[in-house]
Design a protein around this motif. Sequence first.
Motif, short mmCIF file in Angstrom:
data_model
loop_
_atom_site.label_atom_id
_atom_site.label_comp_id
_atom_site.label_asym_id
_atom_site.label_seq_id
_atom_site.Cartn_x
_atom_site.Cartn_y
_atom_site.Cartn_z
N VAL A 131 15.35 30.63 -0.37
CA VAL A 131 15.31 31.99 0.16
C VAL A 131 15.38 32.01 1.69
O VAL A 131 15.16 33.03 2.32
N GLY A 132 15.67 30.84 2.30
CA GLY A 132 15.88 30.78 3.74
C GLY A 132 14.64 30.50 4.58
O GLY A 132 14.71 30.51 5.80
N GLU A 133 13.51 30.23 3.94
CA GLU A 133 12.29 29.93 4.69
C GLU A 133 12.30 28.49 5.17
O GLU A 133 12.58 27.57 4.41
N ARG A 134 11.99 28.29 6.47
CA ARG A 134 11.88 26.93 7.02
C ARG A 134 10.50 26.38 6.73
O ARG A 134 9.50 27.05 6.95
N ILE A 135 10.46 25.15 6.23
CA ILE A 135 9.21 24.51 5.84
C ILE A 135 9.08 23.18 6.58
O ILE A 135 10.01 22.36 6.58
N HIS A 136 7.94 22.97 7.21
CA HIS A 136 7.62 21.74 7.92
C HIS A 136 6.82 20.86 6.96
O HIS A 136 5.65 21.14 6.70
N VAL A 137 7.45 19.82 6.39
CA VAL A 137 6.82 18.96 5.39
C VAL A 137 6.33 17.68 6.07
O VAL A 137 7.12 16.94 6.68
N THR A 138 5.04 17.41 5.97
CA THR A 138 4.44 16.25 6.61
C THR A 138 4.79 14.97 5.87
O THR A 138 4.69 14.90 4.65
N VAL A 139 5.21 13.95 6.64
CA VAL A 139 5.33 12.60 6.12
C VAL A 139 4.04 11.89 6.51
O VAL A 139 3.70 11.86 7.69
N PRO A 140 3.29 11.34 5.54
CA PRO A 140 1.99 10.75 5.89
C PRO A 140 2.15 9.59 6.88
O PRO A 140 3.12 8.85 6.83
N MET A 180 0.84 -1.17 0.00
CA MET A 180 0.00 0.00 0.00
C MET A 180 0.89 1.24 0.00
O MET A 180 1.92 1.27 0.63
N GLN A 181 0.47 2.26 -0.71
CA GLN A 181 1.23 3.50 -0.84
C GLN A 181 0.51 4.63 -0.12
O GLN A 181 -0.70 4.73 -0.17
N PHE A 182 1.29 5.46 0.56
CA PHE A 182 0.76 6.60 1.31
C PHE A 182 1.44 7.85 0.78
O PHE A 182 2.65 7.85 0.59
N SER A 183 0.68 8.93 0.57
CA SER A 183 1.25 10.13 -0.03
C SER A 183 0.61 11.38 0.57
O SER A 183 -0.58 11.39 0.88
N GLU A 184 1.42 12.42 0.71
CA GLU A 184 0.91 13.71 1.19
C GLU A 184 1.78 14.83 0.62
O GLU A 184 2.99 14.68 0.48
N THR A 185 1.13 15.97 0.31
CA THR A 185 1.83 17.12 -0.25
C THR A 185 1.73 18.30 0.71
O THR A 185 0.64 18.62 1.20
N THR A 186 2.88 18.93 0.98
CA THR A 186 2.96 20.14 1.79
C THR A 186 3.77 21.16 1.02
O THR A 186 4.91 20.90 0.66
N ARG A 187 3.18 22.30 0.74
CA ARG A 187 3.90 23.39 0.07
C ARG A 187 4.65 22.93 -1.18
O ARG A 187 5.83 23.23 -1.37
N MET A 188 3.97 22.15 -2.01
CA MET A 188 4.51 21.68 -3.28
C MET A 188 5.64 20.63 -3.14
O MET A 188 6.36 20.36 -4.08
N VAL A 189 5.79 20.07 -1.95
CA VAL A 189 6.71 18.95 -1.74
C VAL A 189 5.85 17.73 -1.41
O VAL A 189 5.12 17.73 -0.42
N THR A 190 5.93 16.71 -2.26
CA THR A 190 5.14 15.49 -2.06
C THR A 190 6.03 14.38 -1.52
O THR A 190 7.10 14.10 -2.08
N VAL A 191 5.57 13.77 -0.43
CA VAL A 191 6.27 12.64 0.18
C VAL A 191 5.39 11.41 -0.01
O VAL A 191 4.23 11.40 0.39
N THR A 192 5.96 10.38 -0.62
CA THR A 192 5.25 9.12 -0.86
C THR A 192 6.00 8.00 -0.16
O THR A 192 7.23 7.89 -0.28
N VAL A 193 5.25 7.16 0.58
CA VAL A 193 5.84 6.09 1.38
C VAL A 193 5.25 4.75 0.96
O VAL A 193 4.04 4.62 0.82
#
Length: 131
Positions: free
Chosen positions: A108-117, A1-14
């Motif tokens: 540009v130095g912005e910190r982004i919290h990207v969710t892993v599903p 099974m595949q799990f996926s989530e996108t945060t601020r145009m960054v997609t993490v697929t597991v």
Amino acid sequence: MQFSETTRMVTVTVNPFFLEDESDPQKNSFMWAYHIRINNEGNEAVQLISRYWKITDGLGRVQEVRGEGVVGDQPLLQPGDSYEYTSGVPLQTPSGFMGGAYEMISSVGERIHVTVPTFSLDSPFEAHTVN
């Protein structure tokens, strides 16, 4: 099974998978691997700085893991780039789940919290029922 989530145009697929050859149910030792793909679908570069995992076993016991990068790397992803890696997790129960986040920094130095599903860790040694 595949799990996926996108945060601020960054997609993490597991894609998690059970490692039967590395598990020993008689010793309450169950091992999984998980393959992760990170896609930068945005317009600026991002670099993965650190990771956070919350791992919960079948008895509700929680383990939290924090660290720099992933598998010894802090990948820089240009727009359109992807990065893949495989890692593993042991549990003392036949099932559980885990999820977390990556801390990234943009060009540009912005910190982004990207969710892993959050993804399930289900072995063939536990009966599953549909509610």
